[in-house]
Design an enzyme around this catalytic site. Structure first.
Site, PDB file in Angstrom:
ATOM      1  N   GLY A 107       0.825  -1.218   0.000  1.00  0.00           N
ATOM      2  CA  GLY A 107       0.000   0.000   0.000  1.00  0.00           C
ATOM      3  C   GLY A 107       0.853   1.261   0.000  1.00  0.00           C
TER       4      GLY A 107
ATOM      5  CD  GLU B 116      -1.710  -0.764  -3.897  1.00  0.00           C
ATOM      6  OE1 GLU B 116      -1.843  -0.997  -2.686  1.00  0.00           O
ATOM      7  OE2 GLU B 116      -2.480  -1.202  -4.756  1.00  0.00           O
TER       8      GLU B 116
ATOM      9  CD  GLU C  51       0.284  -5.673  -2.158  1.00  0.00           C
ATOM     10  OE1 GLU C  51       1.344  -5.959  -2.749  1.00  0.00           O
ATOM     11  OE2 GLU C  51       0.026  -4.522  -1.754  1.00  0.00           O
TER      12      GLU C  51
END
Ligand SMILES: NC(=O)c1ccc[n+]([C@@H]2O[C@H](COP(=O)([O-])OP(=O)(O)OC[C@H]3O[C@@H](n4cnc5c(N)ncnc54)[C@H](O)[C@@H]3O)[C@@H](O)[C@H]2O)c1
Length: 658
Positions: A509, A512, A532
């Site tokens: 994350g 991201e 992930e």
């Protein structure tokens, strides 16, 4: 830090006097000038000035020699600043010269050296853009001649550290001077700012042919002033006066550009004393003023009420207290009274009436009464009682408050920094996402913010989502993912430039979040990747989409399917990261952000960002259509006019985001 060694850059009118002053107080001084001739003249002038003390018997010949020999001269900035504790710039009042000097100082001075500018008018925050670590930069404005004049204005820029201001304040006090703190960075600071409207008034008197220079100067002398306004302008240099008016026109009001007579004189080379001709012929340093009858078209009240008005405006803006303004004007202009004591004998309505009359007669908004005068509160203003009812403040950014897991701070003019601040590698939980969401909303329409830096506190950016968070079921986990997607999407849409400053772990994350920013800068050693799939998930905050667009499907496949991490250097090589900063990532990112905020036009930058992002989403013909629409919108902006006129005038643009 102890201040022992002082470097002065520029050995002209001011620099040599400042050097003399410090040397007289036992500081070791490095005096630097590009011109060897200027350095020689400076030493000669210092010797002549000290010689007067010797003649009066207040200094021995030996002390004089000791002081002069304590001043070392240099023609290269790098040689003169590298061992200095305090550096004071006194080069000509030209932005481009000062900028080049500050860039060079930043390269060669010690990182903890304090840097000051003796600028007369230019806002310190504007100059600080060329200084690395602007918290150590401030204005130290001496008056001419520095050895004699008591006043020194100490100006805090938007980024100047409190410790630096206090340190320099004490040093200046130790020189036997009277330092006055200028608390808000406005063009012209205190004394020159208060003199600016009357300077404009005398320019307009000429332009309108109301009286001749010698008639006004005779009037001034008849009132006991040592010099009339035009003789003073000649003395200072008409080019210097004109440049300052044009700077005020840009910074304060276009009214200041109404000085046509002076403009034409400068164009013809009639610069005053230094050219031998200005309003008057000059011979042996003196103006030859023909006899004239003092004008009755000008009154002392006209001039003084303009000073009072400007002083009240400075009080309203919080630039200085009434006492400090009074002290500064008395000492800076060498007069027995300042505007505050003049205002004691005026009522609000008298001041208002006179100012209304002047602003109407000259069609000049600068002469309009300050809010406190208009509202009958002149007494409160000069008595320092405006706090509760302070009118007209400068618009300031409302800093978002009340965050727990991120911190949001203004780190420089127009630049905000958001730091993720969580234990365990800055893992992202719902609190972080919610607080990011809130701060993006708060900054969305904040005109004081142009660039946003996102980083992590400590040594890591963020190692990803906090998977220890409890989710009741798949639906709530999906909503967590959707919430993150929505917030990261906002980063791509906010009309500000968002820079991710990456270091340490930038995973999952966190990666991201970085990919949703407009620009990424990084250390070479940071570690980026998507673990992930190796955990039984997929990147859920836009990673599969954004990495594919930015790095290509093939590389995205590899990184996401294997979970392999790549370094900041690898990311730079494939174009995911735009800059590598290894020495001081926070400082270098800020410098980079400043580069954008000081040179790019905010509306154009926001539109460019939108168009670039759209390129990946819409067919080419739609994108091209959007591009021409943007051109049409930008055509009407003030920033475009500023961009073109600054290009033609070969100066740096000052964009206002309008
Ligand atoms: N003269 C005044 O009455 C007065 C009063 C207060 C403040 N100031 C401010 O002080 C500053 C200096 O003004 P001044 O009147 O002393 O100017 P000046 O022209 O007398 O002197 C400037 C000196 O800087 C040198 N110089 C130019 N470029 C340089 C560079 N790149 N590196 C090193 N030296 C360089 C020049 O050779 C010159 O000797 C200006 O910002 C001015 O606004 C002037």
């Amino acid at each position: 830090m102890e201040i022992n060694k002082v470097a002065i850059i520029g050995a002209g009118e001011m620099g040599h006097g400042i050097a003399e002053l410090f040397a007289m107080r036992g500081y070791s001084v490095n005096l630097i000038d590009v011109s060897q001739d200027a350095l020689q003249k400076a030493l000669q002038s210092i010797r002549e000035s000290l010689g007067k003390f010797v003649k009066r018997g207040t200094m021995t010949e030996d002390s004089m020699e000791g002081i002069v020999s304590g001043i070392r001269t240099f023609t290269k900035i790098n040689e003169g600043v590298n061992d200095a504790d305090l550096i004071i710039e006194a080069v000509p009042e030209k932005m481009e010269i000062k900028e080049a000097v500050f860039k060079e100082i930043s390269l060669y001075a010690r990182a903890d050296a304090i840097i000051g500018s003796n600028t007369s008018n230019i806002r310190i925050t504007e100059l600080s853009r060329s200084v690395s670590n602007p918290s150590r930069f401030l204005g130290v404005h001496f008056f001419n001649p520095p050895v004699i004049m008591k006043l020194v204005e100490i100006i805090r820029g938007d980024d100047t550290g409190e410790v630096v201001v206090n340190k320099v304040y004490e040093v200046i006090k130790g020189l036997g001077k009277v330092p006055v703190k200028v608390k808000k960075d406005v063009a012209g600071f205190i004394v020159n700012r208060i003199s600016a409207p009357e300077m404009l008034y005398f320019c307009m008197i000429l332009d309108k042919g109301i009286a001749k220079p010698e008639e006004v100067d005779m009037f001034a002398r008849s009132q006991g002033l040592p010099m009339g306004p035009y003789e003073l302008m000649d003395f200072v240099g008409l080019d210097v006066v004109y440049d300052s008016m044009i700077y005020y026109a840009k910074e304060i009001s276009q009214d200041y550009a109404k000085c046509n007579t002076i403009k034409h004189m400068v164009e013809k080379g009639y610069l005053g004393r230094k050219a031998g001709k200005g309003f008057y012929q000059w011979s042996s340093g003196k103006a030859i003023i023909g006899s004239a009858i003092p004008t009755d078209k000008v009154t002392l009240m006209d001039v003084l009420v303009l000073e009072v008005n400007e002083a009240v405006k400075l009080i309203e803006l919080g630039v200085a207290s009434p006492d400090d303004i009074e002290t500064a004007v008395k000492l800076g202009l060498n007069r027995p009274f300042g505007p505050i004591s003049v205002a004691q004998s005026m009522t609000s309505s008298e001041a208002k009436e006179k100012l209304d009359q002047l602003s109407n007669e000259f069609q000049c908004s600068i002469f309009e009464p300050a809010a406190s005068i208009r509202d009958g509160k002149l007494r409160d203003a000069i008595g320092g009682r405006l706090q509760q009812s302070a009118p007209k403040q400068q618009p300031t950014s409302q800093l978002p408050e009340g965050y727990k897991v991120i911190s949001v701070e203004k780190v420089a003019d127009k630049i905000m920094r958001i730091s993720i601040n969580r234990p365990k590698l800055n893992l992202l939980n719902l609190d972080v996402i919610n607080e990011l969401d809130r701060t993006i909303d708060e900054l969305w329409n904040d005109r004081e913010t142009f660039v946003i830096i996102i980083t992590g506190s400590g040594t890591n950016f963020s190692a990803g989502a906090d998977l220890s968070t409890y989710f009741a079921d798949g639906v709530s986990f999906m909503e967590f993912s959707r919430k993150g997607e929505r917030v990261f999407r906002k980063l791509t849409e906010i009309p500000k430039i968002v820079i991710a400053s990456l270091k340490g772990y930038v995973l999952g994350g966190g990666f991201e979040l970085a990919l949703a920013c407009d620009i990424r800068v990084s250390t070479s050693s940071s570690m980026m990747g998507f673990p992930e799939v190796t955990l039984g998930l997929v990147p859920g905050w836009g990673g599969t989409q954004r990495l594919t667009r930015l790095a290509g499907a093939s590389r995205a496949m590899h990184m996401i399917l294997t979970g392999e991490r790549i370094t900041g250097k690898d990311s730079y090589d494939i174009g995911l990261v735009s800059k590598l900063f290894d020495d001081d990532i926070d400082g270098e990112t800020l410098k980079y952000a400043r580069g954008i905020s000081s040179s790019s036009a905010p509306i154009a930058a926001a539109m460019a960002k939108k168009l670039i992002n759209k390129a990946a989403e819409v067919p080419e013909d739609v994108g091209l259509d959007l591009e021409s629409t943007a051109m049409g919108v930008l055509y009407g902006t003030e920033d475009l006019k500023e961009g073109v006129s600054s290009l033609l005038a070969k100066r740096k643009p000052i964009y206002r985001g309008k």
